[in-house]
Design an enzyme around this catalytic site. Sequence first.
Site, PDB file in Angstrom:
ATOM      1  N   TYR A   1      15.488  -8.776 -58.006  1.00 13.28           N
ATOM      2  CA  TYR A   1      15.063  -9.127 -59.355  1.00 13.28           C
ATOM      3  C   TYR A   1      16.185  -9.825 -60.126  1.00 13.28           C
ATOM      4  CZ  TYR A   1      14.545  -9.033 -64.259  1.00 13.28           C
ATOM      5  OH  TYR A   1      14.536  -9.445 -65.551  1.00 13.28           O
TER       6      TYR A   1
ATOM      7  N   GLU B   1      20.690  -8.634 -67.997  1.00 12.61           N
ATOM      8  CA  GLU B   1      19.750  -8.187 -66.962  1.00 12.61           C
ATOM      9  C   GLU B   1      20.141  -6.831 -66.380  1.00 12.61           C
ATOM     10  OE1 GLU B   1      16.955  -9.285 -66.507  1.00 12.61           O
ATOM     11  OE2 GLU B   1      16.998 -11.287 -67.354  1.00 12.61           O
TER      12      GLU B   1
ATOM     13  N   ASP C   1       9.440  -7.604 -61.875  1.00 13.24           N
ATOM     14  CA  ASP C   1       9.866  -6.326 -62.452  1.00 13.24           C
ATOM     15  C   ASP C   1       8.584  -5.554 -62.819  1.00 13.24           C
ATOM     16  OD1 ASP C   1       8.873  -7.692 -64.633  1.00 13.24           O
ATOM     17  OD2 ASP C   1      10.319  -6.815 -66.021  1.00 13.24           O
TER      18      ASP C   1
END
Length: 449
Positions: free
Chosen positions: A173, A91, A191
Amino acid sequence: MKKNTTPATTDTITKSKKRTRNTCHMKPKPEPEAGFAISDIEDIQFREDSVAEIRASLLKWYDVNKRDLPWRRISEGEASDRKAYAVWVSEIMLQQTRVQTVIDYFNRWMEKWPTVHHLAQASIEEVNEMWAGLGYYRRARFLLEGAKMVVEEGGKFPRSVSDLRRVKGIGEYTAGAIASIAFKEAVPVVDGNVIRVIARLKTISANPKDKTTIKNIWRLAGQLVDSHRPGDFNQAVMELGATLCTPLSPDCSSCPVSSQCSALLKTKHDPSALVTDYPTKVAKVKQRHDYSAVTVVEILESEKGTVDTSDSGSKFLIVKRPEEGLLAGLWEFPSVSLNEKDDLVTRRRTVDDFLKNSFGLNVNRSSNIVSRDEVGEYVHIFTHIRLKMYIELLVLRSQDLHRKKDKGSMLFKYVDTKTLATMGLSTGVRKAYNMVLKFRQSRSSPISR
DNA sequence: AAATCGGGGCC
DNA sequence: GGCCCAGATTT
């Protein structure tokens, strides 16, 4: 039916009560014309039946069409912390970066540091070497800091959004992604993909960069997320945005939720409407234009003092950039910033002052200079800067050269070509270096061209 | 709220 | 050349 002139907003509910917040900041809105209302984003929501349909269709589609990505191969079987670590690394790498770019970096990273404990033992130099070329180098530094933090606190991975949010570099996020994918917490993520998908599903015309818009996208994503499979659902929305619901050419005919899409519906009533009208475009800030002289200083260490075209016996001066700002903490060749119109003489004078003051290299005495050549110009494009580099190769004899030991404010060292080949250089610096290598090559063997 | 922070692939 | 990508932090 009164609302049939606004098909794009049939799901929205026209709120009758006044909002308690923001009202005082808003200009009094004219009463909407009968049958036509631009809905306030605060009023938009998904109907219950629509939520159920979107969840089912999207998960079904995802189960069949999800891409085989390396971070999806790590099961939470024996150690969920390993899964969480993999998700975390992926991520962070994926922030503002395409999946295809990340895959190789991710695999190399996981091979070198398979667990958070391995990573916690790494140095920033090693981390930069693994990260070189990915950009936004602050991400890599935070990742290392975060790994040390996790290990110091017992090595148990933070499991909730609120705990994850305390780790440096993990924002809303990333916390949502790790918590939902690795630990099944029923939280949404937002996102760029999710913003685009939801803006189209609900024909949201508000500025997608606006804080209020983002907040409401989070709210809407929270309505959608499937509490039984939150990680899969979140990935499904992003997968949809990355593969079908793309910015410029969405493939609506293949879309599993096209029946729920207001933007697509609108195009069927309004010939001038496009799905790609959503999310609305935002004006970009203009690029800054910067200019710099990059000097690759090569010191011939060979006794002879002749122009040694082989790599042996040569050292190159590299300098560490400041720990804050652009390309923080990365190594580069000595560089000075210029004015746009500085000519060669001015550039060299500026460079010479810098080399003398910072590294004790006196290049004014021609006896030290073996050669000095302009290698070329190169324009490196950052998101917000257009950097034009004037690159030259300055070869100096080692004898009579009183080099400083690095003691001043500027950290520097001399390294060989072998070190330069693998160390973590930013892409622009790597490009300049490659130009110099090519120049040396062509000069030493003009026939081979 | 706006600025800062990389790089690359696609159109 | 513009667009924008599985964003976060600082000011």
